[in-house]
Design a protein around this motif. Sequence first.
Motif, PDB file in Angstrom:
ATOM      1  N   VAL A  41     -18.304  46.091   0.398  1.00  0.00           N
ATOM      2  CA  VAL A  41     -18.690  45.620   1.725  1.00  0.00           C
ATOM      3  C   VAL A  41     -19.634  44.420   1.678  1.00  0.00           C
ATOM      4  O   VAL A  41     -20.298  44.173   0.675  1.00  0.00           O
ATOM      5  CB  VAL A  41     -19.364  46.757   2.511  1.00  0.00           C
ATOM      6  N   VAL A  42     -19.691  43.723   2.825  1.00  0.00           N
ATOM      7  CA  VAL A  42     -20.667  42.661   3.067  1.00  0.00           C
ATOM      8  C   VAL A  42     -21.367  42.989   4.376  1.00  0.00           C
ATOM      9  O   VAL A  42     -20.715  43.345   5.362  1.00  0.00           O
ATOM     10  CB  VAL A  42     -19.993  41.272   3.193  1.00  0.00           C
ATOM     11  N   ALA A  43     -22.695  42.878   4.382  1.00  0.00           N
ATOM     12  CA  ALA A  43     -23.492  43.036   5.598  1.00  0.00           C
ATOM     13  C   ALA A  43     -24.548  41.943   5.611  1.00  0.00           C
ATOM     14  O   ALA A  43     -24.867  41.354   4.573  1.00  0.00           O
ATOM     15  CB  ALA A  43     -24.148  44.409   5.643  1.00  0.00           C
ATOM     16  N   LEU A  44     -25.100  41.694   6.777  1.00  0.00           N
ATOM     17  CA  LEU A  44     -26.155  40.695   6.887  1.00  0.00           C
ATOM     18  C   LEU A  44     -27.475  41.232   6.347  1.00  0.00           C
ATOM     19  O   LEU A  44     -27.840  42.374   6.593  1.00  0.00           O
ATOM     20  CB  LEU A  44     -26.348  40.271   8.348  1.00  0.00           C
ATOM     21  N   ARG A  45     -28.166  40.381   5.632  1.00  0.00           N
ATOM     22  CA  ARG A  45     -29.477  40.720   5.085  1.00  0.00           C
ATOM     23  C   ARG A  45     -30.444  41.079   6.210  1.00  0.00           C
ATOM     24  O   ARG A  45     -31.295  41.955   6.070  1.00  0.00           O
ATOM     25  CB  ARG A  45     -30.017  39.526   4.291  1.00  0.00           C
ATOM     26  N   ASP A  46     -30.330  40.411   7.337  1.00  0.00           N
ATOM     27  CA  ASP A  46     -31.184  40.660   8.499  1.00  0.00           C
ATOM     28  C   ASP A  46     -30.423  41.403   9.586  1.00  0.00           C
ATOM     29  O   ASP A  46     -30.685  41.227  10.762  1.00  0.00           O
ATOM     30  CB  ASP A  46     -31.726  39.333   9.056  1.00  0.00           C
ATOM     31  N   ARG A  59     -25.700  48.278  -1.575  1.00  0.00           N
ATOM     32  CA  ARG A  59     -26.367  48.304  -2.877  1.00  0.00           C
ATOM     33  C   ARG A  59     -25.604  47.387  -3.835  1.00  0.00           C
ATOM     34  O   ARG A  59     -24.412  47.155  -3.672  1.00  0.00           O
ATOM     35  CB  ARG A  59     -26.342  49.722  -3.476  1.00  0.00           C
ATOM     36  N   SER A  60     -26.298  46.946  -4.857  1.00  0.00           N
ATOM     37  CA  SER A  60     -25.659  46.152  -5.907  1.00  0.00           C
ATOM     38  C   SER A  60     -24.523  46.966  -6.520  1.00  0.00           C
ATOM     39  O   SER A  60     -24.652  48.166  -6.742  1.00  0.00           O
ATOM     40  CB  SER A  60     -26.701  45.814  -6.974  1.00  0.00           C
ATOM     41  N   GLY A  61     -23.422  46.320  -6.774  1.00  0.00           N
ATOM     42  CA  GLY A  61     -22.274  46.974  -7.388  1.00  0.00           C
ATOM     43  C   GLY A  61     -21.266  47.522  -6.396  1.00  0.00           C
ATOM     44  O   GLY A  61     -20.148  47.863  -6.762  1.00  0.00           O
ATOM     45  N   ALA A 101     -17.681  53.576  -7.611  1.00  0.00           N
ATOM     46  CA  ALA A 101     -19.081  53.420  -7.196  1.00  0.00           C
ATOM     47  C   ALA A 101     -19.198  53.431  -5.669  1.00  0.00           C
ATOM     48  O   ALA A 101     -20.134  54.016  -5.122  1.00  0.00           O
ATOM     49  CB  ALA A 101     -19.656  52.127  -7.767  1.00  0.00           C
ATOM     50  N   CYS A 102     -18.249  52.816  -4.987  1.00  0.00           N
ATOM     51  CA  CYS A 102     -18.250  52.805  -3.522  1.00  0.00           C
ATOM     52  C   CYS A 102     -18.121  54.222  -2.977  1.00  0.00           C
ATOM     53  O   CYS A 102     -18.894  54.637  -2.101  1.00  0.00           O
ATOM     54  CB  CYS A 102     -17.105  51.944  -2.984  1.00  0.00           C
ATOM     55  N   ARG A 103     -17.161  54.954  -3.492  1.00  0.00           N
ATOM     56  CA  ARG A 103     -16.949  56.339  -3.021  1.00  0.00           C
ATOM     57  C   ARG A 103     -18.175  57.214  -3.313  1.00  0.00           C
ATOM     58  O   ARG A 103     -18.582  58.030  -2.482  1.00  0.00           O
ATOM     59  CB  ARG A 103     -15.695  56.923  -3.662  1.00  0.00           C
ATOM     60  N   ARG A 104     -18.756  57.051  -4.468  1.00  0.00           N
ATOM     61  CA  ARG A 104     -19.941  57.840  -4.836  1.00  0.00           C
ATOM     62  C   ARG A 104     -21.088  57.542  -3.869  1.00  0.00           C
ATOM     63  O   ARG A 104     -21.774  58.456  -3.395  1.00  0.00           O
ATOM     64  CB  ARG A 104     -20.355  57.526  -6.274  1.00  0.00           C
ATOM     65  N   HIS A 105     -21.314  56.274  -3.575  1.00  0.00           N
ATOM     66  CA  HIS A 105     -22.406  55.912  -2.662  1.00  0.00           C
ATOM     67  C   HIS A 105     -22.118  56.413  -1.242  1.00  0.00           C
ATOM     68  O   HIS A 105     -23.045  56.865  -0.556  1.00  0.00           O
ATOM     69  CB  HIS A 105     -22.630  54.403  -2.658  1.00  0.00           C
ATOM     70  N   ALA A 106     -20.886  56.369  -0.815  1.00  0.00           N
ATOM     71  CA  ALA A 106     -20.536  56.858   0.527  1.00  0.00           C
ATOM     72  C   ALA A 106     -20.884  58.329   0.692  1.00  0.00           C
ATOM     73  O   ALA A 106     -21.256  58.766   1.784  1.00  0.00           O
ATOM     74  CB  ALA A 106     -19.053  56.626   0.808  1.00  0.00           C
ATOM     75  N   MET A 107     -20.803  59.078  -0.388  1.00  0.00           N
ATOM     76  CA  MET A 107     -21.116  60.516  -0.314  1.00  0.00           C
ATOM     77  C   MET A 107     -22.584  60.771   0.019  1.00  0.00           C
ATOM     78  O   MET A 107     -22.927  61.848   0.500  1.00  0.00           O
ATOM     79  CB  MET A 107     -20.730  61.221  -1.614  1.00  0.00           C
ATOM     80  N   THR A 108     -23.453  59.790  -0.200  1.00  0.00           N
ATOM     81  CA  THR A 108     -24.857  59.976   0.163  1.00  0.00           C
ATOM     82  C   THR A 108     -25.043  59.984   1.675  1.00  0.00           C
ATOM     83  O   THR A 108     -26.124  60.329   2.159  1.00  0.00           O
ATOM     84  CB  THR A 108     -25.774  58.901  -0.468  1.00  0.00           C
ATOM     85  N   PHE A 109     -23.990  59.617   2.412  1.00  0.00           N
ATOM     86  CA  PHE A 109     -24.016  59.625   3.875  1.00  0.00           C
ATOM     87  C   PHE A 109     -23.120  60.712   4.455  1.00  0.00           C
ATOM     88  O   PHE A 109     -22.950  60.812   5.665  1.00  0.00           O
ATOM     89  CB  PHE A 109     -23.575  58.263   4.420  1.00  0.00           C
ATOM     90  N   ASP A 110     -22.533  61.547   3.587  1.00  0.00           N
ATOM     91  CA  ASP A 110     -21.636  62.600   4.044  1.00  0.00           C
ATOM     92  C   ASP A 110     -22.410  63.633   4.855  1.00  0.00           C
ATOM     93  O   ASP A 110     -23.465  64.120   4.427  1.00  0.00           O
ATOM     94  CB  ASP A 110     -20.965  63.281   2.842  1.00  0.00           C
ATOM     95  N   TRP A 111     -21.879  63.979   6.000  1.00  0.00           N
ATOM     96  CA  TRP A 111     -22.568  64.878   6.919  1.00  0.00           C
ATOM     97  C   TRP A 111     -22.838  66.245   6.291  1.00  0.00           C
ATOM     98  O   TRP A 111     -23.958  66.736   6.300  1.00  0.00           O
ATOM     99  CB  TRP A 111     -21.730  65.017   8.193  1.00  0.00           C
ATOM    100  N   ARG A 112     -21.802  66.850   5.724  1.00  0.00           N
ATOM    101  CA  ARG A 112     -21.945  68.219   5.200  1.00  0.00           C
ATOM    102  C   ARG A 112     -22.739  68.308   3.911  1.00  0.00           C
ATOM    103  O   ARG A 112     -23.516  69.229   3.718  1.00  0.00           O
ATOM    104  CB  ARG A 112     -20.576  68.867   5.000  1.00  0.00           C
ATOM    105  N   THR A 113     -22.524  67.368   3.008  1.00  0.00           N
ATOM    106  CA  THR A 113     -23.151  67.494   1.685  1.00  0.00           C
ATOM    107  C   THR A 113     -24.478  66.761   1.554  1.00  0.00           C
ATOM    108  O   THR A 113     -25.236  67.040   0.625  1.00  0.00           O
ATOM    109  CB  THR A 113     -22.199  66.990   0.582  1.00  0.00           C
ATOM    110  N   ALA A 114     -24.789  65.840   2.468  1.00  0.00           N
ATOM    111  CA  ALA A 114     -26.029  65.076   2.343  1.00  0.00           C
ATOM    112  C   ALA A 114     -26.925  65.171   3.582  1.00  0.00           C
ATOM    113  O   ALA A 114     -28.096  65.491   3.475  1.00  0.00           O
ATOM    114  CB  ALA A 114     -25.712  63.610   2.048  1.00  0.00           C
ATOM    115  N   VAL A 115     -26.374  64.905   4.740  1.00  0.00           N
ATOM    116  CA  VAL A 115     -27.200  64.822   5.946  1.00  0.00           C
ATOM    117  C   VAL A 115     -27.685  66.200   6.401  1.00  0.00           C
ATOM    118  O   VAL A 115     -28.884  66.403   6.622  1.00  0.00           O
ATOM    119  CB  VAL A 115     -26.445  64.097   7.083  1.00  0.00           C
TER     120      VAL A 115
END
Length: 141
Positions: free
Chosen positions: A69-74, A83-85, A116-130
């Motif tokens: 992904v790409v997002a704006l710094r601001d 995140r990097s990677g 790496a993308c899929r792994r990082h997305a899991m940190t936002f998973d409703w059931r397993t993280a939030v």
Amino acid sequence: RESIPALRFEVYGQGTPRPEVAAAADECAVLDPHALAERYAGAWATVLPSKAEPFGMVLTESLAAGTPVVALRDGSGPRDIVRSGIGVLSGDTPGELAVACREVLDLARNPDTAVACRRHAMTFDWRTAVVPQLEQVYAGD
């Protein structure tokens, strides 16, 4: 686009894109969630150049599909997802976005990026993280 002839620029969302964006796009559409998930999975990258996005669900959905992904710094909330990677933060000028898009396309070529993308997305998973974090807050841990 001149240096990558196979590149397609597709715009999806509920709103109407600005005329110059629509004119440059290969496709503009509103898609149902299933079709959108397929587009994320088939994309080389997802770009969210929003300055007022509160969270960035677009980015987490893209990452869950293995797409960098790409997002704006601001750009408020979305910058905290990148995140990097797995993505690139960009300034908001067209030139800076173009450079960030080139960088994220380089990431997309690396076979380790999707994992790496899929792994990082899991940190936002409703059931397993939030939910577990919310339970800790309410339990006073």
